[in-house]
Motif scaffolding. Structure first.
Motif, short mmCIF file in Angstrom:
data_model
loop_
_atom_site.label_atom_id
_atom_site.label_comp_id
_atom_site.label_asym_id
_atom_site.label_seq_id
_atom_site.Cartn_x
_atom_site.Cartn_y
_atom_site.Cartn_z
N GLU A 1 3.16 -3.03 30.25
CA GLU A 1 3.59 -1.90 29.41
C GLU A 1 2.52 -1.54 28.39
OE1 GLU A 1 5.97 1.15 28.31
OE2 GLU A 1 6.50 -0.27 29.89
N LEU A 2 1.91 -2.55 27.79
CA LEU A 2 0.86 -2.33 26.80
C LEU A 2 -0.32 -1.55 27.38
CD1 LEU A 2 -0.53 -3.08 24.02
CD2 LEU A 2 -1.39 -5.13 25.20
N GLN B 1 6.74 -3.07 36.27
CA GLN B 1 5.92 -3.93 35.41
C GLN B 1 4.49 -3.42 35.25
OE1 GLN B 1 7.25 -7.44 37.83
NE2 GLN B 1 7.50 -8.41 35.84
N HIS B 2 4.20 -2.28 35.86
CA HIS B 2 2.90 -1.62 35.71
C HIS B 2 1.74 -2.54 36.12
CE1 HIS B 2 5.12 1.52 33.64
NE2 HIS B 2 5.62 0.61 32.82
N GLN C 1 -1.81 -10.92 21.29
CA GLN C 1 -3.16 -11.41 21.52
C GLN C 1 -3.94 -10.46 22.42
OE1 GLN C 1 -1.70 -15.59 22.58
NE2 GLN C 1 -3.83 -16.00 22.00
N VAL C 2 -3.28 -9.98 23.47
CA VAL C 2 -3.93 -9.03 24.37
C VAL C 2 -4.26 -7.75 23.62
CG1 VAL C 2 -3.73 -7.73 26.52
CG2 VAL C 2 -2.70 -10.00 26.35
N ALA C 3 -3.29 -7.26 22.85
CA ALA C 3 -3.50 -6.03 22.09
C ALA C 3 -4.65 -6.17 21.10
CB ALA C 3 -2.22 -5.66 21.36
N PHE D 1 -4.82 -3.81 35.46
CA PHE D 1 -4.07 -5.04 35.21
C PHE D 1 -3.88 -5.81 36.51
CE2 PHE D 1 0.30 -6.92 33.98
CZ PHE D 1 -0.30 -8.12 33.59
N HIS D 2 -4.45 -7.02 36.54
CA HIS D 2 -4.30 -7.92 37.69
C HIS D 2 -3.50 -9.15 37.27
CE1 HIS D 2 -5.80 -11.69 39.73
NE2 HIS D 2 -5.33 -11.01 40.76
#
Length: 381
Positions: free
Chosen positions: A164-165, A191-192, A132-134, A173-174
């Motif tokens: 990772e994505l 976890q980036h 969904q995010v992608a 990314f928060h």
């Protein structure tokens, strides 16, 4: 019978060691950490000790920890200041429909400024997918904010995979980790994660204090302007006793302690589910049983209105809730359950949240179950 507290998702009692550490700090170390004299240097030493300890719990560097007043300030700073700083690269933000109000309200504010926010829907288990995010990522996406674990259902969301994505994307990314921190291991580097919000009162620390992890590569203007505290990242004299108390709460959460608590919560949660079933109570579990915090149970008690049940349990000395404490005292339904089931679904009005703490005993759970089963059966009649 004494009162039984089963609303640790709202707040937790302070651990005795935390109280002792705070009292000692108040009695012995009142200096302002920004002062250059001996009293101030002693305060700064306490501050740096706490910062280093907390950073280590996330595999972060000490300079990446910004002390603040808690999760709401952390979320507001991360979202508003990141969006304003990054808007030259785009004005699109991705989040979920089940975020805490401390995330949703700043995003509504940003929408009023012309930012576009995509709210990812969840399935009936309250989950989203990385796909969904992608599918919603765009060239102008500048920020992705996905909570680590939901405060109402206890669902753990796939933040590692989302991190990772985003490695090759410009989006920062928060994650709101207020409910998750202390419940399971978080490694911001592996976890980036670029930004992460935490509040001490959710893991046996004091209220009114927390921290924002900020990866040192992220440009983030201060939300609060004024003094030079926190290396100019958050103005205002640090609440040193509370910060020391928060660090003590972190120190208590050793890997062994977290493992033991998880096992204990799973035992107590299983006991609740089994005994409700054995008593013939018509219920189901809201959320994703395969990916959830062990101490949170959100139960749909069919045909039992939550407000009436909560009142009767309160009169019997039992504290549970119907969802987020930040919406308590209102008649608004749970936006999380609405996102999962729809506005008119019975689950929205007939669910309660039980959230366990380290101090809960099996005897307390036995007493709670006796009261809960009796009240549900009475209301059914």
């Amino acid at each position: 019978m004494g009162n039984i507290y089963l609303d640790h998702g709202a707040t937790t009692p302070m651990h005795p060691a935390v109280i002792a550490a705070m009292v000692a700090e108040m009695e012995n170390n009142f200096g302002n950490p920004s002062s250059v004299h001996a009293f101030g240097r002693a305060g700064k030493k306490s501050l740096m000790t706490a910062r280093t300890l907390i950073a280590g719990s996330l595999n972060a560097e000490a300079e990446e920890i910004i002390f603040n007043s808690g999760g709401t300030e952390g979320d507001n700073t991360a979202l508003i200041e990141t969006a304003l700083a990054q808007q030259k690269f785009g004005k699109h933000i991705i989040t979920t429909s089940i975020e805490h109000p401390a995330v949703i309200e700043p995003l509504h504010y940003l929408e009023s400024l012309g930012f576009e926010v995509t709210y990812l829907p969840v399935d009936e288990k309250g989950q989203i997918t990385v796909q969904q995010v992608a599918d919603n990522l765009r060239e102008d996406t500048i920020l992705v904010s996905i909570m680590a674990a939901n405060n109402e259902t206890g669902n753990i969301l796939p933040i590692s995979e989302i991190g990772e994505l985003l490695v090759e994307h410009q989006a920062i990314f928060h994650t709101d980790a207020v409910q998750a921190y202390g419940a399971f291991d978080i490694d911001v580097k592996k976890q980036h994660i670029d930004l992460l919000s935490v509040s001490a009162h959710k893991f046996s620390g004091p209220k009114g204090v927390g921290f924002l992890y900020k990866n040192k590569s992220v440009r983030l203007p201060a939300l609060l302007k004024g003094g030079q505290q926190e290396e100019k990242r958050r103005a205002g004299t640090e609440n040193l006793p509370a910060i020391v108390g928060m660090a003590e709460a972190v120190k208590i959460l050793t890997p062994l302690e977290k493992k033991n608590r998880k096992h204990r919560y799973q035992e107590l949660a299983t006991k609740i589910l089994v005994e409700l079933k054995d008593a013939g109570i018509d219920f189901s579990l809201n959320g994703d049983p395969q990916h959830k915090l062990p101490h949170v149970l959100n139960l749909y008690l069919k045909g039992i209105h939550r407000d009436v049940l909560l009142m009767r349990l309160d009169l019997a000395g039992v504290a549970v809730s119907s969802g987020s404490a930040c919406t308590a005292g209102t008649i608004e339904p749970s936006h999380v359950l609405e996102a999962m089931y729809g506005h008119d679904a019975p689950q929205v009005d007939e669910s309660i949240r039980i959230s366990l703490g380290y101090e809960n005993t099996e005897d307390e759970i036995d007493q709670f179950l006796e009261i809960l089963i009796a009240e549900v059966q009475r209301l059914k009649k």
